[in-house]
Design a protein around this motif. Sequence first.
Motif, PDB file in Angstrom:
ATOM      1  N   GLY A   1      -1.804 -27.651 -20.823  1.00  0.00           N
ATOM      2  CA  GLY A   1      -2.386 -27.156 -22.018  1.00  0.00           C
ATOM      3  C   GLY A   1      -3.029 -25.791 -21.904  1.00  0.00           C
ATOM      4  O   GLY A   1      -4.102 -25.608 -22.450  1.00  0.00           O
ATOM      5  N   PHE A   3      -2.338 -21.618 -22.598  1.00  0.00           N
ATOM      6  CA  PHE A   3      -1.495 -20.543 -23.115  1.00  0.00           C
ATOM      7  C   PHE A   3      -1.894 -19.250 -22.427  1.00  0.00           C
ATOM      8  O   PHE A   3      -3.059 -19.058 -22.087  1.00  0.00           O
ATOM      9  CB  PHE A   3      -1.698 -20.362 -24.628  1.00  0.00           C
ATOM     10  CG  PHE A   3      -1.149 -21.472 -25.452  1.00  0.00           C
ATOM     11  CD1 PHE A   3       0.135 -21.405 -25.959  1.00  0.00           C
ATOM     12  CD2 PHE A   3      -1.914 -22.585 -25.723  1.00  0.00           C
ATOM     13  CE1 PHE A   3       0.649 -22.432 -26.721  1.00  0.00           C
ATOM     14  CE2 PHE A   3      -1.416 -23.621 -26.496  1.00  0.00           C
ATOM     15  CZ  PHE A   3      -0.133 -23.549 -26.991  1.00  0.00           C
ATOM     16  N   GLY A  36      -5.914 -19.112 -22.506  1.00  0.00           N
ATOM     17  CA  GLY A  36      -6.793 -19.974 -23.277  1.00  0.00           C
ATOM     18  C   GLY A  36      -6.129 -21.297 -23.599  1.00  0.00           C
ATOM     19  O   GLY A  36      -4.965 -21.520 -23.263  1.00  0.00           O
ATOM     20  N   ARG A  37      -6.860 -22.146 -24.277  1.00  0.00           N
ATOM     21  CA  ARG A  37      -6.329 -23.479 -24.618  1.00  0.00           C
ATOM     22  C   ARG A  37      -5.410 -23.457 -25.818  1.00  0.00           C
ATOM     23  O   ARG A  37      -4.576 -24.327 -25.979  1.00  0.00           O
ATOM     24  CB  ARG A  37      -7.484 -24.439 -24.857  1.00  0.00           C
ATOM     25  CG  ARG A  37      -8.236 -24.701 -23.556  1.00  0.00           C
ATOM     26  CD  ARG A  37      -9.116 -25.864 -23.681  1.00  0.00           C
ATOM     27  NE  ARG A  37      -8.294 -26.990 -24.105  1.00  0.00           N
ATOM     28  CZ  ARG A  37      -8.490 -28.240 -23.775  1.00  0.00           C
ATOM     29  NH1 ARG A  37      -9.503 -28.536 -23.013  1.00  0.00           N
ATOM     30  NH2 ARG A  37      -7.726 -29.192 -24.194  1.00  0.00           N
ATOM     31  N   THR A  38      -5.585 -22.473 -26.711  1.00  0.00           N
ATOM     32  CA  THR A  38      -4.744 -22.367 -27.904  1.00  0.00           C
ATOM     33  C   THR A  38      -4.311 -20.915 -28.083  1.00  0.00           C
ATOM     34  O   THR A  38      -4.905 -19.995 -27.511  1.00  0.00           O
ATOM     35  CB  THR A  38      -5.494 -22.801 -29.175  1.00  0.00           C
ATOM     36  OG1 THR A  38      -6.538 -21.843 -29.448  1.00  0.00           O
ATOM     37  CG2 THR A  38      -6.094 -24.193 -29.036  1.00  0.00           C
ATOM     38  N   THR A  39      -3.288 -20.719 -28.898  1.00  0.00           N
ATOM     39  CA  THR A  39      -2.862 -19.348 -29.182  1.00  0.00           C
ATOM     40  C   THR A  39      -3.956 -18.583 -29.917  1.00  0.00           C
ATOM     41  O   THR A  39      -4.109 -17.383 -29.724  1.00  0.00           O
ATOM     42  CB  THR A  39      -1.566 -19.325 -29.998  1.00  0.00           C
ATOM     43  OG1 THR A  39      -1.729 -20.098 -31.184  1.00  0.00           O
ATOM     44  CG2 THR A  39      -0.405 -19.879 -29.193  1.00  0.00           C
ATOM     45  N   ARG A  40      -4.730 -19.259 -30.733  1.00  0.00           N
ATOM     46  CA  ARG A  40      -5.857 -18.597 -31.423  1.00  0.00           C
ATOM     47  C   ARG A  40      -6.900 -18.133 -30.400  1.00  0.00           C
ATOM     48  O   ARG A  40      -7.464 -17.049 -30.535  1.00  0.00           O
ATOM     49  CB  ARG A  40      -6.513 -19.541 -32.431  1.00  0.00           C
ATOM     50  CG  ARG A  40      -5.694 -19.787 -33.642  1.00  0.00           C
ATOM     51  CD  ARG A  40      -5.956 -18.710 -34.658  1.00  0.00           C
ATOM     52  NE  ARG A  40      -5.056 -18.908 -35.772  1.00  0.00           N
ATOM     53  CZ  ARG A  40      -4.585 -17.925 -36.498  1.00  0.00           C
ATOM     54  NH1 ARG A  40      -4.939 -16.699 -36.269  1.00  0.00           N
ATOM     55  NH2 ARG A  40      -3.762 -18.160 -37.475  1.00  0.00           N
ATOM     56  N   ASP A  41      -7.181 -18.956 -29.397  1.00  0.00           N
ATOM     57  CA  ASP A  41      -8.115 -18.553 -28.339  1.00  0.00           C
ATOM     58  C   ASP A  41      -7.613 -17.297 -27.626  1.00  0.00           C
ATOM     59  O   ASP A  41      -8.377 -16.369 -27.350  1.00  0.00           O
ATOM     60  CB  ASP A  41      -8.283 -19.662 -27.298  1.00  0.00           C
ATOM     61  CG  ASP A  41      -9.028 -20.877 -27.817  1.00  0.00           C
ATOM     62  OD1 ASP A  41      -9.641 -20.792 -28.904  1.00  0.00           O
ATOM     63  OD2 ASP A  41      -8.990 -21.918 -27.138  1.00  0.00           O
TER      64      ASP A  41
END
Length: 105
Positions: A1, A3, A36-41
Amino acid sequence: GVFGLRPTAGRVPETGAWPSTRASGYADMTCIGPMGRTTRDVALLLSVLAGPDDIDPYAPAVPLLSPDDVTVANLRVAFYTSDGFAEPTGGTRAAVRRAASTSQR
């Protein structure tokens, strides 16, 4: 998890990074980028890291687009399976082709 994003070389200053890629001669092949953990992060972290720091002369003041300003369907993806220097394994070449083919769906 996790990115990650490999931005254009110079997008994020290398100030304080060790070892320096520029001293090694790999300035065009390696760079610093967010994870990061998400593409937004990752997008948020890139917005903090990118741009000039008045120390690294290779980090220009070029504005970033917001992810909301990008239409994914309009993007083109380029890839290669060998750089002509270090030959990858057959499994690596196949994985790159599989990843690249997902952009055509």
